[in-house]
Write an enzyme that holds these catalytic residues in place. Structure first.
Site, PDB file in Angstrom:
ATOM      1  N   GLY A 294       0.818  -1.207  -0.013  1.00 12.66           N
ATOM      2  CA  GLY A 294      -0.215   0.043  -0.105  1.00 12.66           C
ATOM      3  C   GLY A 294       0.814   1.240   0.253  1.00 12.66           C
ATOM      4  O   GLY A 294       2.069   1.714  -0.270  1.00 12.66           O
TER       5      GLY A 294
ATOM      6  N   ASP B 250      -5.916  -2.896  -5.600  1.00 10.08           N
ATOM      7  CA  ASP B 250      -6.610  -3.381  -4.430  1.00 10.08           C
ATOM      8  C   ASP B 250      -7.515  -2.539  -4.354  1.00 10.08           C
ATOM      9  O   ASP B 250      -8.868  -3.535  -3.479  1.00 10.08           O
ATOM     10  CB  ASP B 250      -5.782  -2.314  -3.066  1.00 10.08           C
ATOM     11  CG  ASP B 250      -6.072  -0.569  -3.494  1.00 10.08           C
ATOM     12  OD1 ASP B 250      -6.150  -0.004  -4.698  1.00 10.08           O
ATOM     13  OD2 ASP B 250      -6.232   0.790  -2.372  1.00 10.08           O
TER      14      ASP B 250
ATOM     15  N   THR C  93      -9.324  24.732  18.924  1.00  8.02           N
ATOM     16  CA  THR C  93      -9.164  24.000  18.015  1.00  8.02           C
ATOM     17  C   THR C  93      -8.641  22.790  16.868  1.00  8.02           C
ATOM     18  O   THR C  93      -9.314  22.002  16.747  1.00  8.02           O
ATOM     19  CB  THR C  93      -7.739  24.766  17.309  1.00  8.02           C
ATOM     20  OG1 THR C  93      -8.404  26.742  17.472  1.00  8.02           O
ATOM     21  CG2 THR C  93      -7.765  25.032  16.059  1.00  8.02           C
TER      22      THR C  93
ATOM     23  N   TYR D 223     -14.867  -0.898 -16.272  1.00  4.61           N
ATOM     24  CA  TYR D 223     -14.415   0.313 -15.489  1.00  4.61           C
ATOM     25  C   TYR D 223     -13.995   0.882 -16.561  1.00  4.61           C
ATOM     26  O   TYR D 223     -13.309  -0.179 -17.691  1.00  4.61           O
ATOM     27  CB  TYR D 223     -13.188   0.321 -14.445  1.00  4.61           C
ATOM     28  CG  TYR D 223     -12.467   1.990 -13.693  1.00  4.61           C
ATOM     29  CD1 TYR D 223     -13.231   2.097 -13.137  1.00  4.61           C
ATOM     30  CD2 TYR D 223     -11.407   1.861 -13.329  1.00  4.61           C
ATOM     31  CE1 TYR D 223     -13.104   3.938 -12.270  1.00  4.61           C
ATOM     32  CE2 TYR D 223     -10.570   3.153 -13.207  1.00  4.61           C
ATOM     33  CZ  TYR D 223     -11.377   4.161 -12.259  1.00  4.61           C
ATOM     34  OH  TYR D 223     -11.077   4.787 -11.267  1.00  4.61           O
TER      35      TYR D 223
END
Length: 244
Positions: free
Chosen positions: A8, A96, A172, A87
């Site tokens: 990855g 992946d 914040t 696709y």
């Protein structure tokens, strides 16, 4: 036994499969050839498959080439898969993402399945009940969003995603974390509701390194599976071995 290597953006997942079941997983650094060799020494692997969404170093490539069994390189749009890939640009599809829908279709045949992967990016990929991958969407992941708020503003700090996440931030730090993490949560819930309207028997797989507490009133089939991509890669390896 099969060796599955999922490279990855941040790490490498090494997974041992035996007869379709996960035996062991180990996560390593992307260039850790020693860890690869050590993992392989523990099991009598007969074949393997490698998928990568990032560049592989020369050292790691050499380690892969030196393994004492055949390794298949999985490439979207080139390697045969047991689904119909619709696709428009299959060569540009992340390996992946394609492996994830193959795994989902193998685990839930005859079902409409949405796979949501929450990691570096948040990806939404859909495969219908007749095994057609229709495509998906890509959105920035939590760390990417947190870094962007810091980078593109003058005064906002970088905030870690882990920590207190109230409904409304009271300073914040919590305002940023809650804005990002709750934003992703609502984004995912919105996608699922939208798909449910079109596909009432929808099955949802959640995967990736980030876990969220999603809220649904519907009787929804939703399941977390950290191994959906390796399972898909293992299915692709077995499929190509069957159709040599």
């Amino acid at each position: 036994m099969n060796l599955i290597i999922d490279i990855g953006n941040t790490c490498v997942k090494l997974v041992c499969f035996n007869e379709g079941k996960v035996v062991e997983e180990q996560r390593t650094d992307k260039d850790d050839a020693v860890a690869l060799q050590s993992f392989c020494s523990r099991y009598p692997f007969s074949r393997g498959i490698c998928s990568s969404v990032s560049d592989i170093s020369e050292e790691y490539s050499a380690a892969l080439s030196s393994l004492p069994f055949s390794m298949m390189e999985f490439k979207s749009g080139t390697t045969r898969v047991p689904i119909i890939n619709k696709y428009n640009t299959p060569l540009t599809l992340g390996s992946d993402r394609l492996a994830a829908v193959v795994g989902a279709n193998w685990l839930q045949p005859g079902r409409d399945v949405l796979v949501i992967d929450i990691g570096t990016c948040v990806t939404f990929d859909f495969i219908n009940s007749i095994g057609e991958y229709l495509g998906g969407n890509i959105s920035p992941g939590p760390t990417m969003r947190l870094k962007a708020l810091n980078h593109f503003t003058a005064r906002l700090p970088f905030v870690e995603r882990r920590g207190d996440t109230p409904d409304f931030g009271t300073d914040t730090t919590t305002a940023i974390r809650s804005g990002v993490m709750n934003g992703i949560k609502y984004e995912i819930e919105g996608y699922i509701h939208s798909f449910l309207a079109k596909y009432p028997q929808l099955f949802v797989y959640l995967t990736g390194g980030v876990h969220l507490n999603l809220q649904f009133s519907e009787n929804l089939s939703i399941f977390a599976d950290d191994f959906i991509v390796p399972k898909g890669l293992n299915r692709i390896l077995e499929y190509n071995n069957e159709h040599k």
